[in-house]
Design a protein around this motif. Structure first.
Motif, short mmCIF file in Angstrom:
data_model
loop_
_atom_site.label_atom_id
_atom_site.label_comp_id
_atom_site.label_asym_id
_atom_site.label_seq_id
_atom_site.Cartn_x
_atom_site.Cartn_y
_atom_site.Cartn_z
N VAL A 199 39.75 49.18 33.89
CA VAL A 199 40.09 49.49 32.50
C VAL A 199 39.79 48.30 31.59
O VAL A 199 39.37 48.48 30.44
CB VAL A 199 41.54 50.00 32.35
N GLU A 200 39.97 47.09 32.10
CA GLU A 200 39.65 45.91 31.29
C GLU A 200 38.15 45.80 31.06
O GLU A 200 37.71 45.44 29.97
CB GLU A 200 40.21 44.63 31.93
N ARG A 257 37.28 48.39 28.49
CA ARG A 257 37.71 47.93 27.17
C ARG A 257 36.79 46.83 26.65
O ARG A 257 36.35 46.88 25.50
CB ARG A 257 39.15 47.41 27.21
N ASP A 258 36.51 45.81 27.48
CA ASP A 258 35.71 44.66 27.05
C ASP A 258 34.29 45.04 26.65
O ASP A 258 33.74 44.47 25.70
CB ASP A 258 35.63 43.60 28.16
N ILE A 292 35.17 50.20 24.75
CA ILE A 292 36.22 50.68 23.84
C ILE A 292 36.49 49.71 22.69
O ILE A 292 36.51 50.10 21.52
CB ILE A 292 37.53 50.96 24.61
N ASP A 293 36.71 48.43 23.01
CA ASP A 293 37.11 47.48 21.98
C ASP A 293 35.96 47.07 21.06
O ASP A 293 36.20 46.43 20.03
CB ASP A 293 37.73 46.23 22.62
#
Length: 158
Positions: A119-120, A123-124, A127-128
Motif C-alpha cells: 500500500v505504501e 501510495r508513493d 495515489i499521492d
C-alpha cells in the motif's frame, strides 16, 4: 478497407504516457513485492482475492476470472503458492469436478505483511501523486475499459 482512426498528437502523447507509466509502475510493484516478500504480482493478487472471499476460498475457475489469469497460468501460480504453504487446493464436496483454492493461515499472514508495504508503494508511486478529482476520473475511465473488455469477451463467446 477504411482508413484507421489515427490518434492526434495529444491523444498519442497521453496514450504513450499511460503505456509507459503503467508498465513502469507494474515493474516497481513487482520488484518491491518480490524483494521484500518473495511474491510476484500475480501471486499477491491471488492471495488478495482469496482473502476477500467467503471462507477464504474460491473455485479455481472463479479465481482465474477474478485474478485475470488463464486457468493454466492460475494452476501454475497456485502450485508455487502451495509450495510456499500459502494456499492449498481441495475438492468441492458438491461437485466432484470442481476444485477450490483455499488461503491458509500462513498465506493470510504473508498477505498481511506484504499488503502493509504494498500500500505504501501504491501510495508513493500513484495515489499521492494524483489530484483526487483526477484519480476519480482514472477510476471511472478504467471501469469503462474493464466493462468494454468484459462485453467484448461475452460477445466473442456467444
Amino acid at each position: 478497407m477504411s482508413e484507421p482512426r489515427w490518434l492526434d498528437a495529444a491523444q498519442q502523447r497521453d496514450w504513450r504516457s499511460f503505456v509507459d507509466g503503467s508498465l513502469r509502475l507494474t515493474e516497481v510493484m513487482e520488484r518491491d513485492l518480490k524483494s521484500r516478500h518473495g511474491l510476484s504480482m500475480s501471486e499477491y493478487e491471488i492471495l488478495v482475492r482469496l482473502s476477500e472471499a467467503p471462507e477464504r476460498r474460491l473455485r479455481m475457475a472463479e479465481l482465474a476470472e477474478h485474478a485475470s489469469q488463464s486457468r493454466s497460468r492460475l494452476s501454475h501460480t497456485c502450485s508455487r503458492l502451495e509450495s510456499k504453504g500459502l494456499v492449498f487446493r481441495g475438492g468441492c464436496p458438491k461437485d466432484k469436478r470442481g476444485v477450490y483454492a483455499h488461503l491458509t493461515d500462513e498465506g493470510f499472514a504473508a498477505l498481511d505483511r506484504a499488503a502493509r508495504d504494498h500500500v505504501e508503494t501504491v501510495r508513493d508511486f500513484f495515489i499521492d501523486l494524483i489530484d483526487p478529482a483526477d484519480l476519480a476520473a482514472v477510476g471511472r475511465a478504467f471501469r469503462a475499459v474493464a466493462e468494454r473488455i468484459d462485453a467484448a469477451g461475452r460477445d466473442a463467446s456467444c
